[in-house]
Design an enzyme around this catalytic site. Structure first.
Site, PDB file in Angstrom:
ATOM      1  N   ASN A  13      38.921  34.145  47.849  1.00  0.00           N
ATOM      2  CA  ASN A  13      39.975  35.139  47.629  1.00  0.00           C
ATOM      3  C   ASN A  13      39.594  36.365  48.449  1.00  0.00           C
ATOM      4  O   ASN A  13      38.720  37.135  48.058  1.00  0.00           O
ATOM      5  CB  ASN A  13      40.072  35.494  46.138  1.00  0.00           C
ATOM      6  CG  ASN A  13      41.063  36.625  45.886  1.00  0.00           C
ATOM      7  OD1 ASN A  13      41.792  37.029  46.789  1.00  0.00           O
ATOM      8  ND2 ASN A  13      41.089  37.126  44.656  1.00  0.00           N
ATOM      9  N   LYS A  15      41.286  38.916  48.952  1.00  0.00           N
ATOM     10  CA  LYS A  15      41.892  40.166  48.464  1.00  0.00           C
ATOM     11  C   LYS A  15      42.523  40.900  49.658  1.00  0.00           C
ATOM     12  O   LYS A  15      43.047  40.234  50.555  1.00  0.00           O
ATOM     13  CB  LYS A  15      40.854  40.998  47.707  1.00  0.00           C
ATOM     14  CG  LYS A  15      40.146  40.153  46.639  1.00  0.00           C
ATOM     15  CD  LYS A  15      39.271  40.924  45.705  1.00  0.00           C
ATOM     16  CE  LYS A  15      38.643  39.952  44.705  1.00  0.00           C
ATOM     17  NZ  LYS A  15      37.862  40.611  43.673  1.00  0.00           N
ATOM     18  N   HIS A 103      45.599  37.243  38.560  1.00  0.00           N
ATOM     19  CA  HIS A 103      44.277  37.808  38.840  1.00  0.00           C
ATOM     20  C   HIS A 103      44.117  39.120  38.072  1.00  0.00           C
ATOM     21  O   HIS A 103      45.082  39.885  37.930  1.00  0.00           O
ATOM     22  CB  HIS A 103      44.116  38.045  40.348  1.00  0.00           C
ATOM     23  CG  HIS A 103      42.703  38.351  40.730  1.00  0.00           C
ATOM     24  ND1 HIS A 103      42.173  39.609  40.588  1.00  0.00           N
ATOM     25  CD2 HIS A 103      41.709  37.562  41.197  1.00  0.00           C
ATOM     26  CE1 HIS A 103      40.898  39.576  40.964  1.00  0.00           C
ATOM     27  NE2 HIS A 103      40.596  38.354  41.343  1.00  0.00           N
ATOM     28  N   GLU A 105      42.929  41.889  38.876  1.00  0.00           N
ATOM     29  CA  GLU A 105      43.327  43.094  39.621  1.00  0.00           C
ATOM     30  C   GLU A 105      44.843  43.290  39.565  1.00  0.00           C
ATOM     31  O   GLU A 105      45.327  44.418  39.521  1.00  0.00           O
ATOM     32  CB  GLU A 105      42.816  43.003  41.069  1.00  0.00           C
ATOM     33  CG  GLU A 105      41.310  43.231  41.127  1.00  0.00           C
ATOM     34  CD  GLU A 105      40.595  42.516  42.262  1.00  0.00           C
ATOM     35  OE1 GLU A 105      41.245  42.110  43.236  1.00  0.00           O
ATOM     36  OE2 GLU A 105      39.354  42.370  42.144  1.00  0.00           O
ATOM     37  N   GLU A 175      37.325  34.397  35.093  1.00  0.00           N
ATOM     38  CA  GLU A 175      36.745  35.517  35.832  1.00  0.00           C
ATOM     39  C   GLU A 175      36.507  36.684  34.880  1.00  0.00           C
ATOM     40  O   GLU A 175      37.426  37.496  34.649  1.00  0.00           O
ATOM     41  CB  GLU A 175      37.707  35.973  36.940  1.00  0.00           C
ATOM     42  CG  GLU A 175      37.959  34.927  38.000  1.00  0.00           C
ATOM     43  CD  GLU A 175      38.260  35.560  39.356  1.00  0.00           C
ATOM     44  OE1 GLU A 175      37.548  35.229  40.309  1.00  0.00           O
ATOM     45  OE2 GLU A 175      39.169  36.399  39.455  1.00  0.00           O
ATOM     46  N   GLY A 181      33.033  41.850  41.554  1.00  0.00           N
ATOM     47  CA  GLY A 181      32.653  42.869  42.524  1.00  0.00           C
ATOM     48  C   GLY A 181      31.527  43.776  42.056  1.00  0.00           C
ATOM     49  O   GLY A 181      31.272  44.815  42.660  1.00  0.00           O
ATOM     50  N   SER A 220      31.207  37.678  41.273  1.00  0.00           N
ATOM     51  CA  SER A 220      29.922  37.848  41.953  1.00  0.00           C
ATOM     52  C   SER A 220      29.223  36.523  42.272  1.00  0.00           C
ATOM     53  O   SER A 220      28.000  36.427  42.204  1.00  0.00           O
ATOM     54  CB  SER A 220      29.002  38.780  41.157  1.00  0.00           C
ATOM     55  OG  SER A 220      29.592  40.073  41.056  1.00  0.00           O
TER      56      SER A 220
HETATM   57  P1  13P Z   1      33.754  38.907  43.627  1.00  0.00           P
HETATM   58  O1  13P Z   1      33.257  37.553  44.067  1.00  0.00           O
HETATM   59  O2  13P Z   1      33.776  39.925  44.730  1.00  0.00           O
HETATM   60  O3  13P Z   1      33.058  39.376  42.392  1.00  0.00           O
HETATM   61  O4  13P Z   1      35.312  38.715  43.234  1.00  0.00           O
HETATM   62  C1  13P Z   1      35.654  37.718  42.338  1.00  0.00           C
HETATM   63  C2  13P Z   1      37.119  37.598  42.326  1.00  0.00           C
HETATM   64  O5  13P Z   1      37.826  38.461  41.840  1.00  0.00           O
HETATM   65  C3  13P Z   1      37.711  36.401  42.939  1.00  0.00           C
HETATM   66  O6  13P Z   1      39.066  36.291  42.620  1.00  0.00           O
END
Ligand code: 13P
Length: 258
Positions: A13, A15, A103, A105, A175, A181, A220
């Protein structure tokens, strides 16, 4: 193939990273680093920003790269007066096979609710793509012992009205929001247990079909921790953010066995 019989699925992903020119380089590098066996062992998916999809479609088709394309979001209607939105049939035309839905976010920053997540998931399935449904608890929910209740509630809400035969292509991603992150990873045992609870909901809703639905861990994930996560019987893959931006790192994650 894992002992569960489910083929692992590892998805990038990106983003809001990598314009379409960078995307070409990253996917080309990834394709050089991955071998035929890697694709036989594991489904590899790249979910770039919308603006990269057409370019990557062309690259993947012309070079016959066995990487699937995913989108990071969509609207639930096929078309209409929805400025700024992209519909499932538009994605399907770009050979998109997976669409991330719900997601954290999008839930936290863009006001997505269980109801809109449910509509999006149904629309993605209707257009014969696989949703990657994300669920996960906040740190506060975790610390107050509500992890399982939260993910169970999100899973049930997102799948409302979806029948067993329609649900089979779904992929889920657990997640935990506090792990995204942040460099903090759920312990493999913790992740396995929560994913087991999610699969419990799927069993309740769909019986045996639940054993064929893949559930990823995300938060992560790095080359250094993927192998121990993938040893867990309930973890069928990973949804990778930060570490998926670099093709070397992402290839190491996909090749976790090697
Ligand atoms: P990270 O791997 O940067 O923690 O992000 C995870 C994520 O949100 C994947 O959709």
């Amino acid at each position: 193939m894992a002992t569960s019989g489910r083929k692992p699925i590892i998805a990038a992903n990106w983003k809001m990273h990598h314009d379409h020119l960078v995307a070409i380089q990253v996917v080309q590098k990834l394709s050089y680093r991955l071998e035929k066996d890697d694709h036989e062992e594991c489904d590899v998916v790249v979910c770039p920003p919308f603006s990269d999809l057409r370019t990557l479609q062309t690259l993947i088709e012309s070079d016959k790269i066995p990487i699937a394309l995913g989108a990071q979001n969509c609207h639930w209607e096929d078309q209409g007066a929805f400025t700024g939105e992209v519909s499932p049939p538009m994605l399907k035309k770009l050979i998109v096979e997976y669409v991330i839905v719900g997601h954290s976010e999008r839930r936290q920053l863009f006001g997505e609710t269980d109801e809109t997540v449910n509509k999006k998931l149904a629309a993605v399935l209707e257009h014969e793509m696989a949703p990657i449904l994300c669920v996960g608890e906040t740190l506060e929910e975790r610390e107050s012992g509500r992890t399982e209740a939260r993910v169970v509630e999100q899973t049930r809400a997102a799948l409302r009205g979806v029948k067993a035969d329609a649900a089979a292509p779904c992929v889920l991603a657990y997640e935990p929001i506090w792990a995204i992150g942040t460099g903090r990873v759920a312990t493999p045992d913790d992740a396995n247990e929560t994913i087991g609870a999610i699969r419990g909901v799927l069993r309740d809703l769909y019986g045996e079909t639940a054993d064929t639905i893949r559930i990823q861990y995300g938060g992560s994930v790095k080359p250094g921790n993927i192998a121990e996560l993938m040893l867990m019987p309930e973890i069928d893959g990973a949804l990778v953010g930060g570490a998926s931006l670099d093709p070397d790192d992402f290839a190491r994650i996909v090749r976790y066995r090697v």
